[in-house]
Scaffold this motif. Sequence first.
Motif, PDB file in Angstrom:
ATOM      1  N   VAL A  92       0.851  -1.190   0.000  1.00 44.15           N
ATOM      2  CA  VAL A  92       0.000   0.000   0.000  1.00 44.15           C
ATOM      3  C   VAL A  92       0.885   1.238   0.000  1.00 44.15           C
ATOM      4  O   VAL A  92       1.751   1.404   0.860  1.00 44.15           O
ATOM      5  CB  VAL A  92      -0.921   0.042   1.227  1.00 44.15           C
ATOM      6  CG1 VAL A  92      -1.729   1.349   1.248  1.00 44.15           C
ATOM      7  CG2 VAL A  92      -1.865  -1.160   1.236  1.00 44.15           C
ATOM      8  N   SER A  93       0.655   2.104  -0.968  1.00 37.76           N
ATOM      9  CA  SER A  93       1.293   3.428  -0.994  1.00 37.76           C
ATOM     10  C   SER A  93       0.191   4.448  -0.735  1.00 37.76           C
ATOM     11  O   SER A  93      -0.686   4.657  -1.573  1.00 37.76           O
ATOM     12  CB  SER A  93       1.960   3.693  -2.342  1.00 37.76           C
ATOM     13  OG  SER A  93       2.483   5.007  -2.370  1.00 37.76           O
ATOM     14  N   HIS A  94       0.256   5.069   0.426  1.00 38.81           N
ATOM     15  CA  HIS A  94      -0.796   6.011   0.819  1.00 38.81           C
ATOM     16  C   HIS A  94      -0.352   7.442   0.492  1.00 38.81           C
ATOM     17  O   HIS A  94       0.379   8.068   1.244  1.00 38.81           O
ATOM     18  CB  HIS A  94      -1.090   5.866   2.308  1.00 38.81           C
ATOM     19  CG  HIS A  94      -2.173   6.786   2.795  1.00 38.81           C
ATOM     20  ND1 HIS A  94      -3.437   6.804   2.235  1.00 38.81           N
ATOM     21  CD2 HIS A  94      -2.182   7.732   3.768  1.00 38.81           C
ATOM     22  CE1 HIS A  94      -4.174   7.713   2.859  1.00 38.81           C
ATOM     23  NE2 HIS A  94      -3.436   8.296   3.783  1.00 38.81           N
ATOM     24  N   GLN A  95      -0.830   7.929  -0.644  1.00 38.51           N
ATOM     25  CA  GLN A  95      -0.507   9.277  -1.099  1.00 38.51           C
ATOM     26  C   GLN A  95      -1.681  10.234  -0.930  1.00 38.51           C
ATOM     27  O   GLN A  95      -1.508  11.450  -1.051  1.00 38.51           O
ATOM     28  CB  GLN A  95      -0.087   9.249  -2.576  1.00 38.51           C
ATOM     29  CG  GLN A  95       1.054   8.306  -2.900  1.00 38.51           C
ATOM     30  CD  GLN A  95       2.348   8.695  -2.217  1.00 38.51           C
ATOM     31  OE1 GLN A  95       2.646   9.875  -2.044  1.00 38.51           O
ATOM     32  NE2 GLN A  95       3.126   7.700  -1.820  1.00 38.51           N
ATOM     33  N   ALA A  96      -2.863   9.709  -0.668  1.00 41.60           N
ATOM     34  CA  ALA A  96      -4.062  10.553  -0.582  1.00 41.60           C
ATOM     35  C   ALA A  96      -3.960  11.508   0.608  1.00 41.60           C
ATOM     36  O   ALA A  96      -3.713  11.079   1.735  1.00 41.60           O
ATOM     37  CB  ALA A  96      -5.304   9.679  -0.447  1.00 41.60           C
ATOM     38  N   ALA A  97      -4.139  12.783   0.339  1.00 39.96           N
ATOM     39  CA  ALA A  97      -4.082  13.806   1.391  1.00 39.96           C
ATOM     40  C   ALA A  97      -4.532  15.133   0.795  1.00 39.96           C
ATOM     41  O   ALA A  97      -4.586  15.292  -0.429  1.00 39.96           O
ATOM     42  CB  ALA A  97      -2.672  13.942   1.949  1.00 39.96           C
ATOM     43  N   LEU A  98      -4.831  16.068   1.679  1.00 41.71           N
ATOM     44  CA  LEU A  98      -5.023  17.450   1.251  1.00 41.71           C
ATOM     45  C   LEU A  98      -3.757  18.207   1.615  1.00 41.71           C
ATOM     46  O   LEU A  98      -3.472  18.426   2.792  1.00 41.71           O
ATOM     47  CB  LEU A  98      -6.233  18.086   1.945  1.00 41.71           C
ATOM     48  CG  LEU A  98      -7.601  17.832   1.316  1.00 41.71           C
ATOM     49  CD1 LEU A  98      -8.667  18.598   2.087  1.00 41.71           C
ATOM     50  CD2 LEU A  98      -7.631  18.227  -0.152  1.00 41.71           C
ATOM     51  N   GLY A  99      -2.973  18.548   0.595  1.00 42.01           N
ATOM     52  CA  GLY A  99      -1.743  19.288   0.821  1.00 42.01           C
ATOM     53  C   GLY A  99      -2.019  20.773   0.940  1.00 42.01           C
ATOM     54  O   GLY A  99      -3.173  21.208   0.986  1.00 42.01           O
TER      55      GLY A  99
END
Length: 335
Positions: A92-99
């Motif tokens: 799992v590569s967790h890239q989801a975010a609000l930058g």
Amino acid sequence: MFNPSLYNHSYHSIDLSKHSILVTGGAGFIGSNLVEYLLKYNAKHIRILDNLSNGYFENINEFLTLPNVEFIQGDIRDFKTCVEAVKGIEFVSHQAALGSVPRSISDPITTNEVNISGFLNMLTAVKENKQVKRFVYAASSSTYGDSKELPKVEGIEGKPLSPYAVTKLVNELYADVFSKVYGVHAIGLRYFNVFGPKQNPNNAYAAVIPLFCKNFIEGRSPTINGDGETSRDFTFVENVIQANIKAFEYNALMKHEVYNTACGDQISLNEMIKILRIISGKEINANFTDERQGDIKHSLASIELITKKLGYQPQVKFKEGLQLAYDYYLKNEKI
């Protein structure tokens, strides 16, 4: 389908054709670049989870015709979606975010919901799925906060300067607790000002490099917050993808680890303008305005730990990366 200038060097040693990978935020800037790498090297199955609020369908549209790509339009704030997304997944590569620091200042509640509640949902879903071998997540250099130490070294942090920085710090704290309590050992990659192809210059909270490239292409003066001597360890996206791939493969992980992901170089905004003049062939000067709330003046990473532990070696230095980014925007229809 693939950018011929990127990912011509492989960073993995395992056979990706035998593995299934989930990329949350896979339609976003970094996530879609990771998907591109995985596809270029024939990953068995790639599942993309994105709600398309901060990602763009055009970043992945061509990939969706391939038999080994699956797209779920869903939100990490929904726990059931996270549970479904990790089924049958090994990495799992967790890239989801609000930058974006400014976005977090204007809307701290949504930033908290996505970056903390969403992160906790993903971490819990991984905890409950024993098939997952590795959880790698996007941490942030903003965690160093008001620390004036240079270079930035893991373990020597200050206090957060924005709601966004608070959320990324909490991610690390949760990951550390899940390691100690549940034995879920994750790797956080503290990104330092990532830039490159697929980073949208038209987003309301667009980063400085896509904005400046767009300004030069259109023949307009870019606006600098402050005196232009603000400096960053700008990191080309291919280096970040290398770090994610090497984190997948790191077999000696016995606890939660966090690594700076950068180049170990320092570039000021004024220096960037000079380089863009050379790249573009345009004698454009910048406009200057007030410094931005929540920003630090200087940032420079020590990459000693990630080099030692993961064998990470940044392949694309700033000038080469800026040229690649500028060429991308020059050819891209969104500009």
